[in-house]
Design an enzyme around this catalytic site. Structure first.
Site, mmCIF file in Angstrom:
data_model
loop_
_atom_site.group_PDB
_atom_site.id
_atom_site.type_symbol
_atom_site.label_atom_id
_atom_site.label_comp_id
_atom_site.label_asym_id
_atom_site.label_seq_id
_atom_site.Cartn_x
_atom_site.Cartn_y
_atom_site.Cartn_z
ATOM 1 C CE LYS A 1 120.834 -2.821 23.177
ATOM 2 N NZ LYS A 1 119.802 -1.936 22.585
ATOM 3 C CB CYS B 1 115.866 -16.845 22.075
ATOM 4 S SG CYS B 1 116.203 -15.421 21.093
ATOM 5 C CG MET B 2 116.575 -17.345 17.851
ATOM 6 S SD MET B 2 115.388 -16.031 17.630
ATOM 7 C CE MET B 2 114.710 -16.450 16.040
ATOM 8 C CG MET C 1 111.662 -13.025 22.065
ATOM 9 S SD MET C 1 112.042 -14.714 21.604
ATOM 10 C CE MET C 1 112.788 -14.477 20.015
ATOM 11 N N GLY D 1 117.229 -12.465 18.011
ATOM 12 C CA GLY D 1 117.517 -11.539 19.100
ATOM 13 C C GLY D 1 118.981 -11.332 19.384
ATOM 14 C CD GLN D 2 121.017 -14.930 22.813
ATOM 15 O OE1 GLN D 2 121.920 -14.854 23.630
ATOM 16 N NE2 GLN D 2 120.369 -16.048 22.585
#
Ligand SMILES: Nc1nc2c(c(=O)[nH]1)N[C@H]1C(S)=C(S)[C@@H](COP(=O)(O)OP(=O)(O)OC[C@H]3O[C@@H](n4cnc5c(=O)[nH]c(N)nc54)[C@H](O)[C@@H]3O)O[C@H]1N2
Ligand SMILES: Nc1nc2c(c(=O)[nH]1)N[C@H]1C(S)=C(S)[C@@H](COP(=O)(O)OP(=O)(O)OC[C@H]3O[C@@H](n4cnc5c(=O)[nH]c(N)nc54)[C@H](O)[C@@H]3O)O[C@H]1N2
Ligand code: SF4
Ligand SMILES: [Mo]
Length: 851
Positions: A88, A183-184, A374, A411-412
């Protein structure tokens, strides 16, 4: 089980083949209209940046020619990736150049066209901004509980800071929350409960020194590929290094593991307790560490399951945080039921495998790194599961040492930097501060030039993410503004609020979406505001190892697309028109330092604007920079032991981040040099062998030796006993399968960006349902068949595959959520962890039938 080097390399092909070494290699990505030979002509400009995808936070170098981004290569000077990128990152340049970039504001005149591809017309910026501001102001004046901003862990730091300031100080509303709630949030509540401070002790360098890796439901091969490459590199370099992969299904991450422990969904709670029980019962814990550093608590009340809308307000919902102090002996007693036999029976993992894993933690000479994402956080007991992992690391003293520690992956790209550190949550103020704490409000007022007591109006937390959309489903949300997310695809239980007809929901809400491409969310928007994407402006991300890094502006946005920050301030100046704070113009008080109202634009260029915001934001963690804030900090009392512990979060001046290609916080100035921190809580001289890292550690007493937990409240981190409780739903005759959702390497979340990159789209064109061959036989389906997946909450259709990237055990099925034509979240439930309010996307029960 020993695996040969050859098998190992084969098994990890996904990660290794796609992790393209950058640095000296120039990976040119020819974009349309731009040939590779044109690039090597020598007339290009280079900018340093950070990948806009995952939380690894890889540094990249952008090369620009004639105003176009022509190549992106790994940045060898960024310590997080040292030049490595995944596929990516390799194709990043193309993310800007999808054919259907949004370049003009769009307005929907007829809300009955929502949910279709049509119905939006082009508008001028003035018309669109006036409309958004008038709707926001109208709702704000009428009933502040009926408006919300939904943000993101992809929103750069300075943008998140200004958005939070507008919402909290400008509109006096706490109805702002990020997608990081999905998510977190469980990780955050876990950190706060255990350490009273957010984010991990360790750093990515731990991956180079660990003896044993334990992945607790983290699919790093697909989701953190560059970190996974580092993990596999460590394994290849030393045959004694082991990897235990725990999860509810086999993934590409399992391929490199020495052992994969597949457990029944949700029973990870019991597995961690079983390890703790073994350590305690056999006195294999680190007695000195326990004695010196830990306190013990329990929180064992059954807190039910958060599905019904009244849950948070109910008696149970109000007491979910309840814990009480216990003695070590009581903790030992509580662990007793978690024998190997009981845990094996419950989880489906063999006794000998559980024992082998427990022995890893019992070995004082083994450096153990736990990694999770997750599988642990999106869990009906997500906060509890975070506790249970910390418990075994604390009992064994395996924390805050190079190569050893519990590491919660983010994640982000800036879930840490923006959502958590800036605090774009409904209960937060910047730098871990809380709206509910009066000292924190006084401190924020000092920095924001607000009169004392001004923020008392926002002392009650606002709506968390799931609540925002549940209120929408009841017709109680009049205005929603979202940026850097795609809620109409990523939210769970979409069936709740995307409906039509009699159902209330998105049709009753005025929806504004800042976007770069058409998405499902723009299909439901009343106004779409076209935004600059990634390096079309300057910004900053904070990654999973506490590293803050700047991405420079490299190119201009296309057409009329604008920097999100410009959009926010344009709306703010209109909404706050005529409003006053303490007799002064409200907008100028809050934003006059960066925005010239009469000119309708920023005072400085994009770099200067970022610096000015950064310097104000940085004051939150450096009280010495603001006299009033310093006085409040010096006199703080109560649960903060006479101090707000801001110095443990310090950030450096902006130019230091540019010069160093990112720095991990806390960053301290020592003899004129800004030193980042690799291991928090680790005092002491640099460990032998770590000199090449050349970066100081930081503790309460400076570089004095030992471990120090910053004198957290009560002085010590907490081991909190949390029992096993079953998932919110369990399979029955009607819905016999566990449905787990997640991600695969090539695509980012809802696919809006990566599916527009032809190479990535071709590599993974379709979202499929991975099913065990035995289940296929039972269901009478084969590869390629279309099936209907139905839950108690909704349904969708998808093709079956037994040869996908994941290999579920019988009774478990898996699908990714990147494809908008395969809308898995119509069926995924929105039960959430009662403490963190993070939904459990991993355990919906479904039926499957051939269409
Ligand atoms: N390619 C790619 N990479 C990404 C992203 C992306 O969209 N694409 N997104 C990023 C983001 S924001 C995130 S949050 C991360 C997510 O990264 P991960 O969490 O690693 O990935 P997921 O696919 O969401 O989760 C799959 C894992 O959940 C585990 N699991 C399921 N049920 C349970 C359970 O009951 N207990 C435990 N312990 N585990 C369970 C499974 O075993 C499996 O390992 O990825 C980041 N990286
Ligand atoms: N079924 C299922 N659903 C999940 C999860 C799961 O495991 N299973 N995981 C959840 C998790 S962990 C996460 S983090 C969320 C992520 O969910 P979202 O954040 O809602 O999904 P994204 O696709 O990342 O959306 C980001 C959007 O921002 C746009 N964008 C990119 N750059 C810019 C910019 O500079 N400005 C603006 N304004 N927009 C920009 C992109 O085009 C994209 O549409 O998904 C959640 N949903
Ligand atoms: S997607 Fe993640 S691993 Fe891949 S280059 Fe970007 S930050 Fe690095
Ligand atoms: Mo996420």
């Amino acid at each position: 089980m020993e695996i040969s080097r050859r098998e190992f390399v084969k098994a990890t092909a996904v990660a290794l083949a796609t992790a393209a070494a950058g640095g000296s290699l120039s990976m040119l990505v020819a974009c349309s209209g731009q040939s590779e030979s044109a690039v090597s002509g020598g007339d290009t400009q280079k900018y340093s940046a950070v990948c806009r995808f995952c939380g690894c936070g890889c540094g990249v170098i952008c090369e620009v020619k004639d105003g176009r981004l022509v190549s992106v290569t790994g940045d060898p000077d960024n310590q997080s990736n040292k030049g490595l990128n995944c596929v990516k990152g390799y194709y990043l340049a193309k993310v800007l150049y999808g054919e259907d970039r949004l370049t003009t504001p769009l307005i929907r005149d007829d809300s009955s066209t929502k949910g279709t591809e049509g119905g939006l017309r082009e508008a001028s910026w003035d018309e669109a901004l006036d409309l958004v501001a008038s709707k926001l102001k109208e709702t704000w004046k009428a009933d502040k509980s009926r408006l919300a901003f939904w943000g993101s862990g992809q929103q750069p730091i300075t943008e998140g800071y200004i958005t939070a300031k507008l919402w909290k100080a400008g509109l006096l509303s706490n109805n702002i929350d990020p997608n990081a709630r999905l998510c977190m949030a469980s990780a955050v509540v876990g950190f706060m409960n255990v350490f009273q401070t957010d984010e991990p002790a360790g750093c990515y360098t731990d991956l180079d020194y660990a003896d044993v890796f334990v992945t607790w439901g983290a699919n790093m091969a697909e989701a953190h590929p560059v970190l996974y490459s580092r993990l596999t590199a460590r394994k290849l370099n030393d045959p004694n290094v082991k990897h235990y992969d725990l999860g509810t299904l086999r993934t590409r991450t399992s391929a490199s593991a020495d052992k994969t422990l597949v457990f029944h969904p949700g029973t990870d709670l019991a597995i961690a307790n079983c390890i703790a029980n073994y350590l305690v019962e056999n006195e294999l814990y680190d007695a000195d560490f326990v004695e010196d550093h830990l306190q013990f608590k329990a929180g064992t009340e059954n807190i039910g399951n958060a599905y019904d809308d009244g849950y948070d307000a109910s008696d149970v919902g109000q007491s979910v945080d309840k814990v009480w102090n216990i003695e070590f002996a009581e903790y030992a007693e509580m662990l007793k039921p978690y024998t190997f036999e009981y845990t094996s029976e419950l989880s489906g993992v063999a006794v000998e495998d559980l024992k082998e894993l427990a022995d890893v933690f019992a070995d004082p000479d083994k450096k153990v790194m736990s990694l999770w994402t997750m599988g642990v956080n999106q869990h009906n007991r997500g906060t509890w599961m975070n506790h249970n992992i910390y418990n075994i690391h604390l009992l064994s003293g395996k924390i805050a040492q190079p190569g050893s520690g519990p590491f919660s992956l983010t994640g982000q790209p800036t879930a840490c930097g923006t959502a958590r550190e800036v605090g774009t949550f409904s209960h937060r103020l910047p730098a871990d501060l809380l709206v509910a704490n009066p000292q924190h409000r006084r401190y924020s007022e000092a920095i924001w030039n607000l009169p004392e007591g001004y923020l008392d109006e926002i002392q009650k937390p606002g709506f968390h993410t799931v609540k925002i959309f549940r209120e929408m489903s009841k017709g109680n949300m009049d205005f929603l503004w979202s940026a850097h997310n795609n809620w109409a695809q990523s939210m769970p239980n979409l069936t709740r609020f995307l409906g039509r007809g009699d159902q209330k929901g998105v049709f009753d809400t005025f929806v504004v979406v800042n976007e770069v491409y058409p998405t499902l969310s723009t299909q439901y928007a009343d106004v779409v505001l076209p935004a600059a994407l990634w390096v079309e402006r300057e910004g900053q991300f904070g990654n999973a190892e506490r590293r803050t890094a700047v991405f420079e502006k490299a190119v201009d946005p296309p057409g009329d697309a604008k920097w999100d920050l410009w959009i926010i301030l344009q709306v703010a100046s209109r909404v706050l028109e005529g409003e006053q704070i303490d007799g002064q113009d409200a907008f100028d008080t809050l934003f006059g330092f960066i925005w010239d109202k009469s000119a309708g634009d920023f005072k400085g260029d994009s770099r200067q604007t970022n610096i000015d915001i950064w310097e104000e934001y940085r004051t939150f963690s450096n009280p010495d920079l603001n006299e009033k804030a310093k006085a409040i900090n010096d006199n703080a009392s109560g649960e903060f032991e006479g101090k707000l512990k801001m110095e443990a979060k310090q950030l450096a001046p902006y130019e230091e981040y540019l010069a160093n290609h990112g720095l991990t916080w806390p960053v301290r100035e020592v003899d004129g040099t800004w030193l980042p921190t690799m291991w928090r809580f680790a005092n002491g001289s640099q460990e032998e062998g770590f000199d090449e890292v050349g970066i100081a550690q930081y503790g309460e007493e400076g570089l004095a030796g030992g471990v120090s937990f910053y004198k957290t409240a009560k002085g010590k981190p907490s081991v909190v006993f949390r029992p096993y409780e079953p998932p919110a739903e369990e399979p029955d005759d009607e819905y016999p399968f566990w449905f787990c959702t997640g991600r695969l390497l090539e695509h980012w979340h809802t696919g809006t960006m990566t599916r527009r990159i032809p190479e990535l789209d071709r590599a993974l064109p379709e979202a499929q349902l991975n099913v065990h061959p035995d289940d296929c036989t039972k269901l009478g389906v084969t590869d390629g068949d279309l099936v209907r997946v139905k839950s108690r909450h909704g349904e969708f259709e998808i093709h079956v595959s037994t040869a996908g990237r994941t290999e579920p055990a019988p009774g478990v099925v898996f699908a990714p959520f990147f494809a908008q034509e395969t809308l898995v979240n119509l069926a995924v439930h929105d039960y959430y962890c009662p403490l963190s309010k993070e939904p459990d996307y991993k355990k919906t029960c479904v039926s499957i039938e051939k269409v």
